[in-house]
Design a protein around this motif. Structure first.
Motif, short mmCIF file in Angstrom:
data_model
loop_
_atom_site.label_atom_id
_atom_site.label_comp_id
_atom_site.label_asym_id
_atom_site.label_seq_id
_atom_site.Cartn_x
_atom_site.Cartn_y
_atom_site.Cartn_z
N ARG A 71 81.96 15.17 46.84
CA ARG A 71 82.23 15.59 48.21
C ARG A 71 83.67 16.07 48.34
NH1 ARG A 71 78.97 10.69 51.20
NH2 ARG A 71 76.98 11.24 50.24
N GLY A 72 83.88 17.03 49.22
CA GLY A 72 85.21 17.57 49.45
C GLY A 72 85.65 18.59 48.40
N SER A 93 67.57 36.74 60.64
CA SER A 93 68.85 37.14 61.20
C SER A 93 69.64 35.96 61.77
CB SER A 93 68.65 38.19 62.30
OG SER A 93 67.84 37.65 63.33
N MET A 94 69.01 34.79 61.78
CA MET A 94 69.68 33.60 62.31
C MET A 94 69.16 32.36 61.58
SD MET A 94 69.92 32.15 66.24
CE MET A 94 68.24 31.56 66.35
N VAL A 95 70.05 31.37 61.44
CA VAL A 95 69.67 30.07 60.90
C VAL A 95 70.15 28.99 61.85
CG1 VAL A 95 69.57 30.75 58.47
CG2 VAL A 95 71.74 29.98 59.45
N MET A 96 69.61 27.79 61.68
CA MET A 96 69.96 26.67 62.55
C MET A 96 70.15 25.41 61.73
SD MET A 96 67.15 27.22 65.62
CE MET A 96 67.87 25.98 66.68
N THR A 97 70.85 24.46 62.34
CA THR A 97 70.94 23.11 61.80
C THR A 97 71.32 22.19 62.95
OG1 THR A 97 71.75 21.76 59.96
CG2 THR A 97 73.37 23.17 61.07
N SER A 98 71.48 20.92 62.66
CA SER A 98 71.92 19.97 63.68
C SER A 98 72.57 18.77 63.00
CB SER A 98 70.74 19.50 64.54
OG SER A 98 69.87 18.67 63.79
N THR A 99 73.29 18.03 63.79
CA THR A 99 73.89 16.78 63.32
C THR A 99 74.13 15.88 64.52
OG1 THR A 99 75.64 15.80 61.97
CG2 THR A 99 76.28 17.58 63.44
N GLN A 100 74.20 14.61 64.29
CA GLN A 100 74.47 13.69 65.38
C GLN A 100 75.94 13.79 65.78
OE1 GLN A 100 73.09 9.89 63.88
NE2 GLN A 100 71.01 10.30 64.58
N HIS A 107 81.93 19.16 62.32
CA HIS A 107 83.14 19.94 62.05
C HIS A 107 82.93 20.85 60.83
CE1 HIS A 107 84.81 17.34 65.05
NE2 HIS A 107 84.57 16.28 64.30
N PHE A 108 82.21 20.35 59.85
CA PHE A 108 81.86 21.14 58.66
C PHE A 108 81.10 22.39 59.06
CE2 PHE A 108 78.38 21.83 55.51
CZ PHE A 108 79.14 22.28 54.43
N LYS A 111 83.23 24.98 60.92
CA LYS A 111 84.11 25.70 59.99
C LYS A 111 83.36 26.79 59.25
CE LYS A 111 87.40 22.02 59.02
NZ LYS A 111 87.88 21.06 58.00
N LEU A 112 82.05 26.62 59.08
CA LEU A 112 81.23 27.62 58.40
C LEU A 112 80.69 28.68 59.35
CD1 LEU A 112 79.25 25.40 55.87
CD2 LEU A 112 81.26 26.80 55.46
N GLY A 113 81.14 28.64 60.60
CA GLY A 113 80.74 29.68 61.55
C GLY A 113 79.55 29.34 62.43
N TYR A 114 79.08 28.11 62.36
CA TYR A 114 77.97 27.70 63.23
C TYR A 114 78.49 27.46 64.64
CZ TYR A 114 74.82 27.36 59.30
OH TYR A 114 74.03 27.67 58.23
N LYS A 115 77.70 27.84 65.61
CA LYS A 115 78.07 27.71 67.02
C LYS A 115 77.19 26.67 67.70
CE LYS A 115 80.85 31.26 66.70
NZ LYS A 115 82.23 30.99 66.39
N ASP A 116 77.78 25.89 68.57
CA ASP A 116 77.02 24.92 69.36
C ASP A 116 75.99 25.68 70.19
OD1 ASP A 116 79.58 23.71 68.60
OD2 ASP A 116 78.94 22.04 69.85
N ALA A 117 74.75 25.21 70.15
CA ALA A 117 73.68 25.90 70.87
C ALA A 117 72.94 24.98 71.83
CB ALA A 117 72.69 26.51 69.87
#
Length: 136
Positions: A71-72, A93-100, A107-108, A111-117
């Motif tokens: 890691r890191g 054209s789009m991907v998604m993910t989530s985290t608690q 934050h990871f 930093k990779l360009g994911y936007k809160d949705a």
């Protein structure tokens, strides 16, 4: 480091580590190439990434896990970018993910360009933050 789709011979390894995936779903996920394994130079598995499809049409990364000692080091970023490229090549054209909300992974992803949705709040669970990223 090498990234490749899991195969049937990896089933036991996955079964022993991915406790969030129902055992009956391992074989179908492998057949559909929805689990990627990360291997070091000696071919030892050092992590995995698993995905599915939100609304059956948007790639959704369900799990990414890297061995503690790796890691890191940029491996997480590398496997996410590998997956994003694979999805783009398949015409998405789009991907998604989530985290608690109580996990540092949010934050990871940012930093990779994911936007809160948006978010999801289930009884007795921390807030789940949903992220999207346009593939360009």
């Amino acid at each position: 480091m090498k990234i490749s789709a899991a195969t049937e011979k990896d089933s036991d390894w996955i079964r022993g580590r991915d406790h969030h995936l129902a055992e009956k779903l391992i074989a179908p996920k492998i057949r559909e190439r929805e689990i990627y394994l990360l291997r070091d130079d000696s071919e030892a598995i050092i992590g995995w990434m698993r995905f599915g499809y939100f609304w059956d049409n948007t790639p959704f990364m369900n799990m990414i896990w890297i061995e503690e000692k790796y890691r890191g080091t940029g491996l997480g970023k590398h496997v996410v970018e590998f997956w994003e490229n694979e999805m783009k090549q398949q015409g998405f054209s789009m991907v998604m993910t989530s985290t608690q909300a109580d996990e540092g992974a949010q934050h990871f992803y940012r930093k990779l360009g994911y936007k809160d949705a948006g978010s999801l709040l289930l009884e007795s669970q921390p807030l789940e933050i949903i992220f999207t990223k346009k593939l360009t």
